[in-house]
Design a protein around this motif. Sequence first.
Motif, short mmCIF file in Angstrom:
data_model
loop_
_atom_site.label_atom_id
_atom_site.label_comp_id
_atom_site.label_asym_id
_atom_site.label_seq_id
_atom_site.Cartn_x
_atom_site.Cartn_y
_atom_site.Cartn_z
N GLY A 148 5.61 6.99 -1.22
CA GLY A 148 4.56 6.30 -2.04
C GLY A 148 4.89 5.84 -3.50
O GLY A 148 5.47 6.76 -4.12
N VAL A 149 4.54 4.67 -3.96
CA VAL A 149 5.33 4.08 -5.22
C VAL A 149 3.79 3.91 -6.23
O VAL A 149 2.91 3.13 -5.63
CB VAL A 149 5.96 3.09 -5.28
CG1 VAL A 149 6.38 2.73 -6.64
CG2 VAL A 149 7.19 3.25 -4.30
N ILE A 150 3.38 4.73 -6.94
CA ILE A 150 2.54 4.50 -7.98
C ILE A 150 2.58 3.68 -9.20
O ILE A 150 3.42 4.28 -9.98
CB ILE A 150 1.80 5.70 -8.28
CG1 ILE A 150 1.30 6.56 -7.07
CG2 ILE A 150 0.61 5.44 -9.27
CD1 ILE A 150 0.43 7.82 -7.33
N GLY A 151 2.25 2.22 -9.23
CA GLY A 151 2.80 1.57 -10.24
C GLY A 151 4.02 0.69 -9.72
O GLY A 151 5.05 1.05 -9.61
N LEU A 171 4.75 2.51 0.73
CA LEU A 171 3.47 2.56 0.23
C LEU A 171 3.41 2.46 -1.12
O LEU A 171 4.09 2.71 -1.78
CB LEU A 171 2.34 3.50 0.87
CG LEU A 171 2.67 3.86 2.16
CD1 LEU A 171 1.47 5.06 2.60
CD2 LEU A 171 2.28 2.82 3.10
N ALA A 172 2.32 1.62 -1.64
CA ALA A 172 2.19 1.12 -3.03
C ALA A 172 0.79 1.48 -3.55
O ALA A 172 0.01 0.93 -2.60
CB ALA A 172 2.77 -0.22 -3.43
N PHE A 173 0.57 1.69 -4.81
CA PHE A 173 -0.76 1.87 -5.15
C PHE A 173 -0.60 1.08 -6.66
O PHE A 173 0.22 1.71 -7.36
CB PHE A 173 -1.58 3.10 -5.31
CG PHE A 173 -2.73 2.99 -6.20
CD1 PHE A 173 -3.95 2.41 -5.83
CD2 PHE A 173 -2.70 3.54 -7.57
CE1 PHE A 173 -4.99 2.09 -6.37
CE2 PHE A 173 -3.94 3.29 -8.25
CZ PHE A 173 -5.17 2.61 -7.66
N THR A 193 -5.06 6.78 0.43
CA THR A 193 -4.11 6.83 1.41
C THR A 193 -2.73 7.04 0.95
O THR A 193 -2.11 7.99 1.91
CB THR A 193 -4.26 5.36 1.94
OG1 THR A 193 -5.67 5.05 2.38
CG2 THR A 193 -3.53 5.16 3.37
N LEU A 194 -2.26 6.65 -0.11
CA LEU A 194 -1.15 7.02 -0.35
C LEU A 194 -0.79 8.27 -0.61
O LEU A 194 0.42 8.83 -0.18
CB LEU A 194 -0.62 5.99 -2.01
CG LEU A 194 0.67 6.17 -2.30
CD1 LEU A 194 1.10 5.00 -3.19
CD2 LEU A 194 0.98 7.40 -3.37
N LEU A 195 -1.71 9.01 -1.44
CA LEU A 195 -1.68 10.45 -1.49
C LEU A 195 -1.34 11.23 -0.35
O LEU A 195 -0.74 12.04 0.12
CB LEU A 195 -2.75 10.99 -2.32
CG LEU A 195 -2.65 10.59 -3.74
CD1 LEU A 195 -4.11 11.13 -4.51
CD2 LEU A 195 -1.48 10.83 -4.47
N GLN A 222 -4.85 16.50 -1.87
CA GLN A 222 -4.88 15.33 -1.01
C GLN A 222 -3.45 15.23 -0.32
O GLN A 222 -3.37 14.44 0.96
CB GLN A 222 -5.51 14.33 -1.44
CG GLN A 222 -6.90 14.23 -1.84
CD GLN A 222 -7.21 13.01 -2.39
OE1 GLN A 222 -7.25 11.80 -1.95
NE2 GLN A 222 -7.45 13.20 -3.89
N MET A 223 -2.51 15.67 -0.90
CA MET A 223 -1.16 15.39 -0.36
C MET A 223 -0.52 16.18 0.59
O MET A 223 -1.33 17.21 1.12
CB MET A 223 0.10 15.54 -1.62
CG MET A 223 -0.36 14.62 -2.86
SD MET A 223 1.09 15.00 -4.34
CE MET A 223 0.14 14.26 -5.36
N LYS A 224 0.27 15.46 1.69
CA LYS A 224 0.84 16.14 2.57
C LYS A 224 1.65 17.62 2.22
O LYS A 224 2.16 17.54 1.11
CB LYS A 224 2.08 15.46 3.19
CG LYS A 224 1.65 14.29 4.14
CD LYS A 224 3.25 13.98 4.69
CE LYS A 224 2.56 12.73 5.72
NZ LYS A 224 3.85 12.30 6.35
#
Length: 335
Positions: A148-151, A171-173, A193-195, A222-224
């Motif tokens: 997951g990439v935030i930014g 995945l990206a947010f 969803t990303l988290l 919320q993370m795995k």
Amino acid sequence: MKVAIYSARAYDREFLDRENTRHGHELVYIDAHLDCVTAPLAAGFPAVCLFVNDHADAKALDILAKGGTRYIVLRCAGFNQVDLEAARSLGMTVARVPAYSPYAVAEHAVALIQTLNRKTHRAWNRVREGNFSLGGLLGFDLHGKTVGVIGTGRIGSVFANIMQGFGCRVLAFDPVVSIPLQSSGVTYVPLETLLQDSDIISLHCPLTPDTHHLINGHAIRQMKAGVMLINTSRGAVIDSSALIQGLKSGHIGHVGLDVYEEEDALFFEDLSNQVIQDDVFARLTTFPNVLITGHQAFFTSNAMQHIAETTLENIRCLGQGLPCAHIVQAPNPIG
Ligand code: NAD
């Protein structure tokens, strides 16, 4: 132009002095960070040059302005260390280096992931001591993992592409969708969803009111279970106390940090003979599954050269009243 360069280290001098042979500015290096105590040192300098942990708050800027400073030239991309409203009201112009090497930072994020995963730092120590056992060194294949990439700006995009090269699902947010990145196979999803879906989460957003403590206890829950969290953006995007709780409970599997929310009291200095007073930071260093570097992700020769070139060119343009493409206008990020 006379330029007072705060937080100057030997490597700053090396790259700036070499580049300055083309410009001929009068560069004066000051070891100290800028704050309201050290600001008088720049009296008589029309320009000051700052780095990430200088404190250009309203009080320091007021002292600089009274001493004749008109230009604040940042040798970094982030500008959360400058009170832009105060600078504007004092008639000061702020310029920065918007991009120097997205590859440097993205590749460092990958280095943190690889080291945490394959434990090469521990293996290096073991082999030097003649210990060739593999217990505790078990890693996992990056291939097939969800990242997951935030930014997904300059750095996040490079990072996403590298991780796709490893065979990861990315995945990206980001409030702004990158069409080229989307076309390359990256899937934009809501933050939740990303988290929930990511095995590895890497932060590449700026520090703004929206991203301050974006990763807090609620987000971590919320993370795995076993998630790997990487931060090369700004320290305060993560709530460090919540991070420690997540590590103690075992919910977070690995953490790689190049930035820390209270880093200005620590990073870029040799404190090896001192007692670290920051208990949160000290606790973070005790976890075997946490790897911390001291804000070095940008630190490649390519990036330092770009920083020196752009900084001195910004000073030339400002001094000669020429258009400067790197003036900071928006008072968005916070300190
Ligand atoms: P950039 O401006 O190109 O990209 C930032 C991205 O973050 C943009 O796409 C923006 O839309 C997105 N964003 C903004 N708010 C967001 C939010 N609430 N949630 C998710 N995404 C959001 O910046 P960049 O050059 O890619 O740099 C990213 C960050 O990396 C910088 O802001 C800086 O804090 C950090 N940085 C660290 C180092 C280091 O040495 N560790 C060096 C350079 C930059």
